[in-house]
Design a protein around this motif. Structure first.
Motif, PDB file in Angstrom:
ATOM      1  N   VAL A 273       0.937  -1.434   0.017  1.00 39.95           N
ATOM      2  CA  VAL A 273      -0.094   0.077   0.074  1.00 39.95           C
ATOM      3  C   VAL A 273       0.832   1.420   0.002  1.00 39.95           C
ATOM      4  O   VAL A 273       0.612   2.129  -0.714  1.00 39.95           O
ATOM      5  CB  VAL A 273      -0.849   0.081   1.065  1.00 39.95           C
ATOM      6  CG1 VAL A 273      -1.697   1.348   1.489  1.00 39.95           C
ATOM      7  CG2 VAL A 273      -2.003  -1.092   1.133  1.00 39.95           C
ATOM      8  N   LEU A 274       1.864   1.321   0.634  1.00 42.73           N
ATOM      9  CA  LEU A 274       2.729   2.291   0.948  1.00 42.73           C
ATOM     10  C   LEU A 274       3.609   2.620  -0.402  1.00 42.73           C
ATOM     11  O   LEU A 274       3.762   3.809  -1.019  1.00 42.73           O
ATOM     12  CB  LEU A 274       3.912   2.311   2.068  1.00 42.73           C
ATOM     13  CG  LEU A 274       3.331   2.611   3.352  1.00 42.73           C
ATOM     14  CD1 LEU A 274       4.470   2.340   4.526  1.00 42.73           C
ATOM     15  CD2 LEU A 274       2.630   4.012   3.581  1.00 42.73           C
TER      16      LEU A 274
ATOM     17  N   HIS B 165       2.534   6.608  -6.862  1.00 45.10           N
ATOM     18  CA  HIS B 165       1.716   7.543  -7.617  1.00 45.10           C
ATOM     19  C   HIS B 165       2.208   9.008  -7.096  1.00 45.10           C
ATOM     20  O   HIS B 165       1.911   9.875  -7.859  1.00 45.10           O
ATOM     21  CB  HIS B 165       0.178   7.182  -7.528  1.00 45.10           C
ATOM     22  CG  HIS B 165      -0.057   6.042  -8.172  1.00 45.10           C
ATOM     23  ND1 HIS B 165      -0.229   6.280  -9.404  1.00 45.10           N
ATOM     24  CD2 HIS B 165      -0.363   4.630  -7.734  1.00 45.10           C
ATOM     25  CE1 HIS B 165      -0.745   4.870  -9.969  1.00 45.10           C
ATOM     26  NE2 HIS B 165      -0.711   3.890  -9.044  1.00 45.10           N
ATOM     27  N   LEU B 166       2.440   9.097  -5.882  1.00 50.56           N
ATOM     28  CA  LEU B 166       2.618  10.529  -5.577  1.00 50.56           C
ATOM     29  C   LEU B 166       3.915  11.119  -6.125  1.00 50.56           C
ATOM     30  O   LEU B 166       4.016  12.432  -6.585  1.00 50.56           O
ATOM     31  CB  LEU B 166       3.054  10.261  -3.814  1.00 50.56           C
ATOM     32  CG  LEU B 166       3.456  11.887  -3.298  1.00 50.56           C
ATOM     33  CD1 LEU B 166       2.130  12.941  -3.430  1.00 50.56           C
ATOM     34  CD2 LEU B 166       3.748  11.440  -1.763  1.00 50.56           C
TER      35      LEU B 166
ATOM     36  N   ALA C 189       6.200   7.498 -10.426  1.00 50.36           N
ATOM     37  CA  ALA C 189       6.955   6.404 -10.595  1.00 50.36           C
ATOM     38  C   ALA C 189       6.657   5.751 -12.009  1.00 50.36           C
ATOM     39  O   ALA C 189       7.589   5.061 -12.518  1.00 50.36           O
ATOM     40  CB  ALA C 189       7.153   5.570  -9.369  1.00 50.36           C
ATOM     41  N   TYR C 190       5.405   5.703 -12.437  1.00 51.06           N
ATOM     42  CA  TYR C 190       5.140   4.875 -13.658  1.00 51.06           C
ATOM     43  C   TYR C 190       4.847   5.807 -14.741  1.00 51.06           C
ATOM     44  O   TYR C 190       4.198   5.263 -15.591  1.00 51.06           O
ATOM     45  CB  TYR C 190       3.979   4.274 -13.173  1.00 51.06           C
ATOM     46  CG  TYR C 190       4.354   3.192 -12.065  1.00 51.06           C
ATOM     47  CD1 TYR C 190       5.251   2.313 -12.251  1.00 51.06           C
ATOM     48  CD2 TYR C 190       3.511   3.330 -10.882  1.00 51.06           C
ATOM     49  CE1 TYR C 190       5.657   1.348 -11.482  1.00 51.06           C
ATOM     50  CE2 TYR C 190       3.940   2.069 -10.022  1.00 51.06           C
ATOM     51  CZ  TYR C 190       5.044   1.367  -9.953  1.00 51.06           C
ATOM     52  OH  TYR C 190       5.259   0.448  -9.129  1.00 51.06           O
ATOM     53  N   ARG C 191       5.654   6.891 -14.810  1.00 49.07           N
ATOM     54  CA  ARG C 191       5.234   7.799 -16.117  1.00 49.07           C
ATOM     55  C   ARG C 191       6.129   7.319 -17.232  1.00 49.07           C
ATOM     56  O   ARG C 191       6.633   8.235 -17.859  1.00 49.07           O
ATOM     57  CB  ARG C 191       5.540   9.176 -15.592  1.00 49.07           C
ATOM     58  CG  ARG C 191       4.529   9.511 -14.546  1.00 49.07           C
ATOM     59  CD  ARG C 191       4.410  11.000 -14.408  1.00 49.07           C
ATOM     60  NE  ARG C 191       3.889  11.687 -15.429  1.00 49.07           N
ATOM     61  CZ  ARG C 191       4.094  12.871 -15.833  1.00 49.07           C
ATOM     62  NH1 ARG C 191       4.390  13.804 -14.755  1.00 49.07           N
ATOM     63  NH2 ARG C 191       3.447  13.521 -16.791  1.00 49.07           N
ATOM     64  N   ILE C 192       6.180   5.928 -17.588  1.00 48.04           N
ATOM     65  CA  ILE C 192       7.127   5.431 -18.684  1.00 48.04           C
ATOM     66  C   ILE C 192       6.495   6.110 -20.074  1.00 48.04           C
ATOM     67  O   ILE C 192       5.190   5.955 -20.099  1.00 48.04           O
ATOM     68  CB  ILE C 192       7.134   3.860 -18.711  1.00 48.04           C
ATOM     69  CG1 ILE C 192       7.663   3.429 -17.598  1.00 48.04           C
ATOM     70  CG2 ILE C 192       7.800   3.263 -19.895  1.00 48.04           C
ATOM     71  CD1 ILE C 192       7.824   2.033 -17.184  1.00 48.04           C
TER      72      ILE C 192
ATOM     73  N   ASN D 286      11.126   6.098  -8.859  1.00 48.11           N
ATOM     74  CA  ASN D 286      10.958   4.796  -8.103  1.00 48.11           C
ATOM     75  C   ASN D 286      11.861   4.445  -6.971  1.00 48.11           C
ATOM     76  O   ASN D 286      11.424   4.079  -5.980  1.00 48.11           O
ATOM     77  CB  ASN D 286      11.291   3.613  -9.139  1.00 48.11           C
ATOM     78  CG  ASN D 286      10.047   3.148  -9.885  1.00 48.11           C
ATOM     79  OD1 ASN D 286       9.227   2.330  -9.400  1.00 48.11           O
ATOM     80  ND2 ASN D 286       9.751   3.867 -11.177  1.00 48.11           N
ATOM     81  N   TRP D 287      13.138   5.074  -6.870  1.00 51.96           N
ATOM     82  CA  TRP D 287      14.000   4.783  -5.766  1.00 51.96           C
ATOM     83  C   TRP D 287      13.386   5.667  -4.766  1.00 51.96           C
ATOM     84  O   TRP D 287      13.379   5.038  -3.532  1.00 51.96           O
ATOM     85  CB  TRP D 287      15.225   5.222  -6.170  1.00 51.96           C
ATOM     86  CG  TRP D 287      16.368   5.020  -5.281  1.00 51.96           C
ATOM     87  CD1 TRP D 287      16.944   3.898  -4.864  1.00 51.96           C
ATOM     88  CD2 TRP D 287      16.527   5.697  -4.159  1.00 51.96           C
ATOM     89  NE1 TRP D 287      17.715   3.779  -3.986  1.00 51.96           N
ATOM     90  CE2 TRP D 287      17.592   5.213  -3.177  1.00 51.96           C
ATOM     91  CE3 TRP D 287      16.333   7.187  -3.668  1.00 51.96           C
ATOM     92  CZ2 TRP D 287      18.148   5.584  -2.110  1.00 51.96           C
ATOM     93  CZ3 TRP D 287      16.819   7.546  -2.527  1.00 51.96           C
ATOM     94  CH2 TRP D 287      17.713   6.891  -1.903  1.00 51.96           C
ATOM     95  N   LEU D 288      12.989   6.853  -4.972  1.00 53.65           N
ATOM     96  CA  LEU D 288      12.565   7.542  -3.806  1.00 53.65           C
ATOM     97  C   LEU D 288      11.202   7.241  -3.371  1.00 53.65           C
ATOM     98  O   LEU D 288      11.271   6.786  -1.991  1.00 53.65           O
ATOM     99  CB  LEU D 288      12.191   9.009  -4.365  1.00 53.65           C
ATOM    100  CG  LEU D 288      11.841  10.259  -3.158  1.00 53.65           C
ATOM    101  CD1 LEU D 288      12.843  10.257  -2.224  1.00 53.65           C
ATOM    102  CD2 LEU D 288      11.429  11.358  -4.040  1.00 53.65           C
ATOM    103  N   SER D 289      10.404   6.520  -4.006  1.00 58.76           N
ATOM    104  CA  SER D 289       9.153   5.745  -3.665  1.00 58.76           C
ATOM    105  C   SER D 289       9.504   4.590  -2.603  1.00 58.76           C
ATOM    106  O   SER D 289       9.186   4.179  -1.692  1.00 58.76           O
ATOM    107  CB  SER D 289       8.425   5.240  -4.621  1.00 58.76           C
ATOM    108  OG  SER D 289       8.030   6.396  -5.560  1.00 58.76           O
TER     109      SER D 289
END
Length: 162
Positions: free
Chosen positions: A58-59, A65-66, A69-72, A84-87
């Motif tokens: 969940v986190l 999304h915050l 990370a998935y804006r490929i 992604n790394w920050l998430s």
């Protein structure tokens, strides 16, 4: 404005799920092999591990999304890797903080550092592969742009960021 095709939605859904499963599996292995053993009998055998793993999913979903990370296909590879790394880092930090509080402050930090390093490798491999697959299936289009503004370098900079 053009809508997103069904092919892109299916591909991105698969890529997201695979990524979250890989990171969740590495977190589960870390919990099972290190922290579950270290926390001792009051926590072993109950559902704490499953709850922490669910919280991890969940986190990570929320942080990814915050931070976008998935804006490929919309962001450069280095920005996808960074977000992604920050998430992942934020998720690991929250989970470690919870474990730290449960244990009362006596908790080894090496397993979470090893998990973060391993997850970094997963993120690098995943982002590179997802980016390659995306652009192989949906190659970028050539664009001609006519601009009459005062600062064309700003427009070029914005275009190059994407």
């Amino acid at each position: 404005m053009r809508s997103i095709s069904l092919d892109k939605l299916i591909l991105m859904s698969f890529v997201r799920r695979l990524h979250i499963i890989l990171l969740g599996a590495s977190a589960g292995v870390t919990w099972n092999n290190f922290y579950n053993v270290y926390l001792g009998s009051p926590y072993r055998g109950n559902n704490l591990g499953w709850m922490l793993l669910a919280l991890y999913f969940v986190l990570f979903y929320i942080f990814s999304h915050l931070y976008g990370a998935y804006r490929i296909g919309n962001q450069r590879l280095n920005m996808i890797i960074y977000s992604n790394w920050l998430s992942m880092f934020m998720t690991n930090a929250v989970i470690f903080s919870i474990l730290f509080l449960i244990r009362g402050g006596r908790l080894p930090i090496f397993p979470i550092i090893a998990l973060t390093a391993f997850d970094t490798g997963i993120i690098l491999a995943w982002a590179y592969a997802a980016n390659k697959i995306y652009f192989r299936i949906f190659p970028p289009r050539k664009v001609v742009c006519f601009y009459e503004g005062e600062y064309p370098t700003m427009l070029v900079k914005k275009i190059n960021e994407r």
